[in-house]
Write an enzyme that holds these catalytic residues in place. Structure first.
Site, PDB file in Angstrom:
ATOM      1  N   CYS A 156     -23.557   2.259 -14.187  1.00  0.00           N
ATOM      2  CA  CYS A 156     -22.675   1.434 -13.112  1.00  0.00           C
ATOM      3  C   CYS A 156     -23.605   1.027 -12.267  1.00  0.00           C
ATOM      4  CB  CYS A 156     -21.713   2.225 -12.745  1.00  0.00           C
ATOM      5  SG  CYS A 156     -20.343   2.662 -13.890  1.00  0.00           S
TER       6      CYS A 156
HETATM    7  N1  COA Z   1      -1.387  10.940 -17.375  1.00  0.00           N
HETATM    8  C1  COA Z   1      -0.881  12.162 -16.850  1.00  0.00           C
HETATM    9  N2  COA Z   1      -1.434  13.068 -16.490  1.00  0.00           N
HETATM   10  C2  COA Z   1      -2.895  13.229 -16.531  1.00  0.00           C
HETATM   11  C3  COA Z   1      -3.597  12.121 -17.156  1.00  0.00           C
HETATM   12  C4  COA Z   1      -2.673  11.118 -17.597  1.00  0.00           C
HETATM   13  N3  COA Z   1      -3.567   9.891 -18.290  1.00  0.00           N
HETATM   14  N4  COA Z   1      -4.811  12.481 -17.009  1.00  0.00           N
HETATM   15  C5  COA Z   1      -4.950  13.915 -16.570  1.00  0.00           C
HETATM   16  N5  COA Z   1      -3.668  14.421 -16.280  1.00  0.00           N
HETATM   17  C6  COA Z   1      -3.477  15.727 -15.597  1.00  0.00           C
HETATM   18  C7  COA Z   1      -4.231  16.643 -15.946  1.00  0.00           C
HETATM   19  O1  COA Z   1      -3.740  17.089 -17.042  1.00  0.00           O
HETATM   20  C8  COA Z   1      -3.996  17.507 -14.825  1.00  0.00           C
HETATM   21  O2  COA Z   1      -2.586  18.296 -14.791  1.00  0.00           O
HETATM   22  P1  COA Z   1      -2.743  19.846 -14.660  1.00  0.00           P
HETATM   23  O3  COA Z   1      -3.028  19.805 -12.822  1.00  0.00           O
HETATM   24  O4  COA Z   1      -1.351  20.088 -14.796  1.00  0.00           O
HETATM   25  O5  COA Z   1      -3.781  20.466 -15.333  1.00  0.00           O
HETATM   26  C9  COA Z   1      -3.659  16.546 -13.668  1.00  0.00           C
HETATM   27  O6  COA Z   1      -3.498  15.554 -14.259  1.00  0.00           O
HETATM   28  C10 COA Z   1      -5.214  16.296 -12.784  1.00  0.00           C
HETATM   29  O7  COA Z   1      -6.295  16.072 -13.843  1.00  0.00           O
HETATM   30  P2  COA Z   1      -7.644  15.979 -13.726  1.00  0.00           P
HETATM   31  O8  COA Z   1      -8.526  15.399 -14.406  1.00  0.00           O
HETATM   32  O9  COA Z   1      -8.270  16.904 -12.657  1.00  0.00           O
HETATM   33  O10 COA Z   1      -7.445  14.590 -12.357  1.00  0.00           O
HETATM   34  P3  COA Z   1      -8.072  14.177 -11.256  1.00  0.00           P
HETATM   35  O11 COA Z   1      -7.074  14.092 -10.199  1.00  0.00           O
HETATM   36  O12 COA Z   1      -9.568  14.804 -11.036  1.00  0.00           O
HETATM   37  O13 COA Z   1      -8.433  12.472 -11.628  1.00  0.00           O
HETATM   38  C11 COA Z   1     -10.090  11.254 -12.034  1.00  0.00           C
HETATM   39  C12 COA Z   1      -9.215  12.158 -12.696  1.00  0.00           C
HETATM   40  C13 COA Z   1     -11.219  10.781 -13.536  1.00  0.00           C
HETATM   41  C14 COA Z   1      -9.207   9.927 -11.977  1.00  0.00           C
HETATM   42  C15 COA Z   1     -10.843  11.566 -11.082  1.00  0.00           C
HETATM   43  O14 COA Z   1     -11.366  12.830 -11.259  1.00  0.00           O
HETATM   44  C16 COA Z   1     -11.952  10.561 -10.575  1.00  0.00           C
HETATM   45  O15 COA Z   1     -11.659   9.505 -10.435  1.00  0.00           O
HETATM   46  N6  COA Z   1     -13.316  10.890 -10.619  1.00  0.00           N
HETATM   47  C17 COA Z   1     -14.138  10.226 -10.136  1.00  0.00           C
HETATM   48  C18 COA Z   1     -15.011   9.703 -11.470  1.00  0.00           C
HETATM   49  C19 COA Z   1     -15.229   8.235 -11.568  1.00  0.00           C
HETATM   50  O16 COA Z   1     -14.579   7.505 -10.912  1.00  0.00           O
HETATM   51  N7  COA Z   1     -16.238   8.127 -12.460  1.00  0.00           N
HETATM   52  C20 COA Z   1     -16.299   6.792 -12.935  1.00  0.00           C
HETATM   53  C21 COA Z   1     -17.612   6.475 -13.252  1.00  0.00           C
HETATM   54  S1  COA Z   1     -18.504   6.076 -11.981  1.00  0.00           S
END
Ligand code: COA
Length: 376
Positions: A156
Site C-alpha cells: 500500500c
Molecule cells: N460481518 C459481520 N460481522 C463481522 C464481520 C463481517 N464481515 N467480520 C467480522 N465480524 C465480527 C467478528 O466476528 C467479531 O465478532 P465478535 O466480537 O462477536 O467476536 C466482531 O465483528 C469484531 O471483529 P474484528 O475482526 O475484531 O473487527 P474489527 O473491529 O477489528 O474490524 C477491521 C476489522 C479489519 C475493519 C479492522 O481491524 C481494521 O480496519 N484494521 C485496520 C487494518 C487495515 O485497514 N488494513 C488494511 C491494509 S493497510
C-alpha cells in the site's frame, strides 16, 4: 541537485461498482450453501459453520460503502467469487498496463506536454500480474516514452515510495520528468470467501508526473506542487501478508490455500501502524520546518475510516475539520497504493500558492512514506 515538483495526476476508475449490500448478499449466499452442503459434518462438530457477513458491520468497522471493480459478475457469483479476468495473448496490452495507461493519459493531458519529455516510468503497485517484462516497460511502450522503466512493489505504500524514487531521479539529473503509475486490481488478490476481509479492497489506477521544477511554469496554471520533503520507513511484520509467489502454489480457484491471497491481523495492524505513522509524520514535519497543524489538507492512504481519523487527529492535534483529512474510501474502499493519490487528485484544485499538504501512505511490510507538498 534539482528540485522536483508534482506536475500532474490522473485517475482511472472502473465503470462497475459493488455496494456493501450486493457484496454481502453474494457472501451470505455462499455461506448458506456451504453450511447446507456440510450440514452433517457441522452437526458432528467436524466442520465449523460459517457466519454471515453484514453491511452494517462493514460500514461501521471500515467506513466503506462501495468499491469499484473491473469484473462485478465473477465476484458476485457465489460459485466463482473472484473476478473473471480472461488471460490475454502476448500481443495485446495486459490489463494492468491498460488501466495504468488510462490514468497516465489523463495525467499527461493535464500536464500539457508531450510524453516524449518523460524520461522514466515507474509502475509502483501491490500486485504485478506477471514476473517480466515489467508492466512499467509495457506502459512506457504504449505511451511512446523513451528512457527507462521498472516495476516496484511496496504494497500500500508503493505510491509514496514511487514519488520519492522519482524525485531522487530528478534531483540527481537522471530524468527531466518521471511518470509513476499505480494500477491496483486488488480484487484479484482479495479472498471474497473470507468474512473478515471480503469487503476491504477495490480496483483503480492512478498516475503522477514528477518533473524538474525549473522545467515547470514558476507559478499559475501547471506550476504544480513543490515537493518539500520525502521520507520512507519499513519495519518487518507478518500482520499483513500474501504468500502468493512464483515459488509458491498458484492462487486457489476455490477455498484452499487462503494464504495465497490477502490476509491480515486487522486489530494488530490498527494498533501498530497508527502510532508508527503518526510519529513519522510529526517527526518529518519538524525536521523540514513544516507546522503540521498548519497543513491545509492531508491525503492519507485510504485504509480504514477509524485508522485515518485517528492519524488525522494525532497529526493536527485536534479533530480535523471536514475536508481537511480527505476520505474517499467510502466510495472506493481500500485501493492499496492508489488511495492517497485518488484523494490528492480529487481535492487539490482549490489550493492557493504557498499552502501545504501531506500525501502519506502505509501498509504491508510494514511500510510508510510521507511526501510534504506546497502549492507553487
Ligand atoms: N460481518 C459481520 N460481522 C463481522 C464481520 C463481517 N464481515 N467480520 C467480522 N465480524 C465480527 C467478528 O466476528 C467479531 O465478532 P465478535 O466480537 O462477536 O467476536 C466482531 O465483528 C469484531 O471483529 P474484528 O475482526 O475484531 O473487527 P474489527 O473491529 O477489528 O474490524 C477491521 C476489522 C479489519 C475493519 C479492522 O481491524 C481494521 O480496519 N484494521 C485496520 C487494518 C487495515 O485497514 N488494513 C488494511 C491494509 S493497510
Amino acid at each position: 541537485m534539482h528540485q522536483a515538483v508534482i506536475a500532474a495526476t490522473g485517475l482511472h476508475t472502473p465503470d462497475q461498482s459493488i455496494s456493501n449490500t450486493e457484496l454481502v448478499d453474494a457472501f451470505n449466499n455462499y455461506v448458506e450453501r456451504f453450511n447446507a452442503a456440510n450440514a452433517a459434518a457441522i452437526e458432528a462438530g467436524e466442520v465449523q459453520a460459517l457466519a454471515p457477513s453484514s453491511p452494517e458491520f462493514i460500514e461501521k468497522a471500515s467506513g466503506i460503502k462501495s468499491r469499484f471493480v473491473i469484473d462485478k459478475a465473477g465476484i458476485l457469483d457465489p460459485d466463482v467469487m473472484r473476478p473473471n479476468i480472461p488471460e490475454r495473448p502476448n500481443d495485446q496490452i495486459s490489463v494492468l498496463a491498460e488501466i495504468a495507461v488510462e490514468a497516465a493519459r489523463q495525467a499527461i493531458a493535464r500536464w500539457g506536454k508531450p510524453a516524449s519529455e518523460i524520461d522514466a516510468v515507474i509502475c509502483a503497485a501491490s500486485n504485478m500480474q506477471r514476473a517480466y517484462p515489467a508492466m512499467a516497460i509495457e506502459v512506457q511502450q504504449a505511451l511512446g516514452i523513451g528512457g527507462f522503466a521498472f516495476d516496484m512493489n511496496v504494497a500500500c505504500s508503493s505510491a509514496t515510495f514511487g514519488i520519492k524514487t522519482a524525485a531522487d531521479f530528478i534531483a540527481s539529473g537522471s530524468a527531466r520528468a518521471v511518470l509513476m503509475v499505480n494500477p491496483e486490481i486488488c480484487s484479484g488478490h482479495l479472498n471474497f470467501r473470507d468474512r473478515d476481509s471480503h469487503f476491504i479492497f477495490g480496483d483503480v489506477a492512478t498516475a503522477v508526473i514528477v518533473e524538474r521544477a525549473d522545467l515547470a511554469p514558476p507559478s499559475g496554471e501547471g506550476a504544480g506542487w513543490e515537493i518539500l520533503g520525502t521520507r520512507l520507513k519499513t519495519q518487518f511484520s507478518n500482520n499483513i501478508r500474501n504468500n502468493f509467489g512464483f515459488l509458491n502454489r498458484a492462487a486457489p480457484e476455490g477455498v484452499g490455500a487462503p494464504d495465497k491471497l490477502f490476509v491480515q491481523e486487522g486489530r494488530k495492524v490498527f494498533r501498530e501502524v497508527v502510532p508508527m505513522v503518526s510519529e513519522m509524520i510529526l517527526e518529518h514535519a519538524t525536521d523540514i520546518g513544516v507546522d503540521p497543524t498548519g497543513l491545509k489538507r492531508m491525503w492519507l492512504h485510504q485504509a480504514n475510516i477509524n485508522m485515518n481519523e485517528m492519524i488525522g487527529r494525532r497529526v493536527l492535534g485536534r479533530d480535523p475539520a471536514p475536508g481537511e483529512n480527505v476520505i474517499i474510501l467510502d466510495e472506493y474502499a481500500n485501493t492499496s497504493s492508489a488511495g492517497s493519490i485518488i484523494a490528492f487528485h480529487k481535492t487539490c484544485d482549490d489550493f492557493a500558492a504557498g499552502e501545504t499538504g501531506l500525501i502519506c501512505s502505509f501498509g504491508a511490510g510494514y511500510s510508510a512514506g510521507t511526501v510534504f507538498v506546497r502549492k507553487r
